[in-house]
Design an enzyme around this catalytic site. Sequence first.
Site, PDB file in Angstrom:
ATOM      1  N   SER A   8       7.723   0.226  -0.723  1.00  0.00           N
ATOM      2  CA  SER A   8       6.380  -0.330  -0.837  1.00  0.00           C
ATOM      3  C   SER A   8       6.393  -1.845  -0.640  1.00  0.00           C
ATOM      4  CB  SER A   8       5.785  -0.007  -2.212  1.00  0.00           C
ATOM      5  OG  SER A   8       4.523  -0.628  -2.354  1.00  0.00           O
ATOM      6  N   HIS A  33       5.680   1.531   3.379  1.00  0.00           N
ATOM      7  CA  HIS A  33       4.421   1.850   2.697  1.00  0.00           C
ATOM      8  C   HIS A  33       3.619   0.575   2.469  1.00  0.00           C
ATOM      9  CE1 HIS A  33       1.995   4.610   0.202  1.00  0.00           C
ATOM     10  NE2 HIS A  33       1.801   3.563  -0.595  1.00  0.00           N
ATOM     11  N   ASP A  35       0.138  -0.895   0.792  1.00  0.00           N
ATOM     12  CA  ASP A  35      -0.982  -0.657  -0.116  1.00  0.00           C
ATOM     13  C   ASP A  35      -2.081  -1.696   0.107  1.00  0.00           C
ATOM     14  OD1 ASP A  35      -0.115   1.599  -1.716  1.00  0.00           O
ATOM     15  OD2 ASP A  35       1.400   0.264  -2.551  1.00  0.00           O
ATOM     16  N   MET A  37      -5.608  -2.967  -1.113  1.00  0.00           N
ATOM     17  CA  MET A  37      -6.489  -2.867  -2.281  1.00  0.00           C
ATOM     18  C   MET A  37      -7.680  -3.806  -2.117  1.00  0.00           C
ATOM     19  SD  MET A  37      -3.653  -2.983  -5.308  1.00  0.00           S
ATOM     20  CE  MET A  37      -2.100  -2.083  -5.192  1.00  0.00           C
ATOM     21  N   HIS A  66      -1.719   2.996   3.083  1.00  0.00           N
ATOM     22  CA  HIS A  66      -2.423   3.617   1.952  1.00  0.00           C
ATOM     23  C   HIS A  66      -3.621   2.739   1.595  1.00  0.00           C
ATOM     24  CE1 HIS A  66      -2.194   4.707  -2.638  1.00  0.00           C
ATOM     25  NE2 HIS A  66      -3.262   5.202  -2.047  1.00  0.00           N
ATOM     26  N   MET A  68      -6.429   1.885  -0.657  1.00  0.00           N
ATOM     27  CA  MET A  68      -7.026   2.026  -1.986  1.00  0.00           C
ATOM     28  C   MET A  68      -8.342   1.251  -1.981  1.00  0.00           C
ATOM     29  SD  MET A  68      -3.831   1.437  -4.552  1.00  0.00           S
ATOM     30  CE  MET A  68      -2.178   1.977  -4.176  1.00  0.00           C
ATOM     31  N   MET A 137      -0.444   9.948  -7.005  1.00  0.00           N
ATOM     32  CA  MET A 137      -0.190   8.714  -7.745  1.00  0.00           C
ATOM     33  C   MET A 137       0.414   9.077  -9.096  1.00  0.00           C
ATOM     34  SD  MET A 137      -0.953   6.236  -5.766  1.00  0.00           S
ATOM     35  CE  MET A 137      -0.692   4.950  -7.004  1.00  0.00           C
ATOM     36  N   GLY A 142      -3.417   0.317  -8.535  1.00  0.00           N
ATOM     37  CA  GLY A 142      -3.934  -1.039  -8.668  1.00  0.00           C
ATOM     38  C   GLY A 142      -2.885  -2.091  -8.961  1.00  0.00           C
ATOM     39  N   PHE A 143      -1.793  -1.676  -9.598  1.00  0.00           N
ATOM     40  CA  PHE A 143      -0.755  -2.641  -9.962  1.00  0.00           C
ATOM     41  C   PHE A 143       0.630  -2.030  -9.801  1.00  0.00           C
ATOM     42  CE2 PHE A 143      -4.501  -3.744 -12.457  1.00  0.00           C
ATOM     43  CZ  PHE A 143      -4.647  -5.097 -12.163  1.00  0.00           C
ATOM     44  N   ASP A 175       4.024   8.083  -5.503  1.00  0.00           N
ATOM     45  CA  ASP A 175       4.084   6.628  -5.606  1.00  0.00           C
ATOM     46  C   ASP A 175       3.807   6.203  -7.038  1.00  0.00           C
ATOM     47  OD1 ASP A 175       3.958   3.891  -5.275  1.00  0.00           O
ATOM     48  OD2 ASP A 175       2.179   3.890  -4.008  1.00  0.00           O
ATOM     49  N   GLY A 176       4.740   5.411  -7.603  1.00  0.00           N
ATOM     50  CA  GLY A 176       4.546   4.871  -8.936  1.00  0.00           C
ATOM     51  C   GLY A 176       5.692   5.207  -9.877  1.00  0.00           C
ATOM     52  N   GLY A 177       6.431   4.207 -10.310  1.00  0.00           N
ATOM     53  CA  GLY A 177       7.514   4.446 -11.261  1.00  0.00           C
ATOM     54  C   GLY A 177       8.670   5.243 -10.701  1.00  0.00           C
ATOM     55  N   SER A 198       9.327  -1.929  -6.738  1.00  0.00           N
ATOM     56  CA  SER A 198      10.175  -2.823  -7.524  1.00  0.00           C
ATOM     57  C   SER A 198      11.622  -2.346  -7.582  1.00  0.00           C
ATOM     58  CB  SER A 198       9.622  -2.950  -8.955  1.00  0.00           C
ATOM     59  OG  SER A 198       8.302  -3.451  -8.931  1.00  0.00           O
TER      60      SER A 198
END
Length: 216
Positions: A8, A33, A35, A37, A66, A68, A137, A142-143, A175-177, A198
């Site tokens: 990402s 990827h 994002d 926003m 993506h 958003m 998600m 958003g973050f 996506d996420g964590g 991250s």
Amino acid sequence: MATLVSPSLLAADFANLHADIEMINRSEADWLHLDVMDGVFVPNISFGFPVIDAVAKICRKPLDVHLMITKPERYIERTAKTGAMMMNVHYEACTHLNRTIHEIHEAGMKAGVTLNPSTPVCMLEDVIGDVDMVLLMSVNPGFGGQAFIENTIGKVRRLRKLIDECGTNTLIEVDGGVQAETAPRLVKAGVDVLVSGSYIFKSATPETVIHSLKLL
């Protein structure tokens, strides 16, 4: 099928973006990827088409875009113009999702649909045969850097069951964590594409991290 990895861009160093994209080019990453926003659909603003256009000129990996944003159908042609491989829109942001999916295909891109954590996979029963990929998600959008929502594992299994029952080749992306502890569990549950920000970009050895995700 081998696990696909889509780092990402949101977690990259925007003061030194060229270097991070060159790292992606050298790595075993399958896609990149991006994002987008708008500060309306999600409570944050990231980047827009000028950045995507600049990235497209130097990135040798397919772009996994993506959106958003509200009313993403307004930007189908503009997204196609960037050379994007995948245009991913939110189920929650599209009033006429079937039409939007077909317009994305007509513009020459693969069509993805994203579900927020609170949206059940059954909402896609009538379009699952038309989409190339579903993005689940595993955090609230958003973050970056949020904690993984555990319900995602069961949600992946339910989506895999729906896809198998329909006999489609739809990919599942999450996506996420996504990191060392969650990634193997996601792949075991049926995920095809791992988005990670991250965990990859903040690592001292990002190419090694990408390689480890590819081995799952």
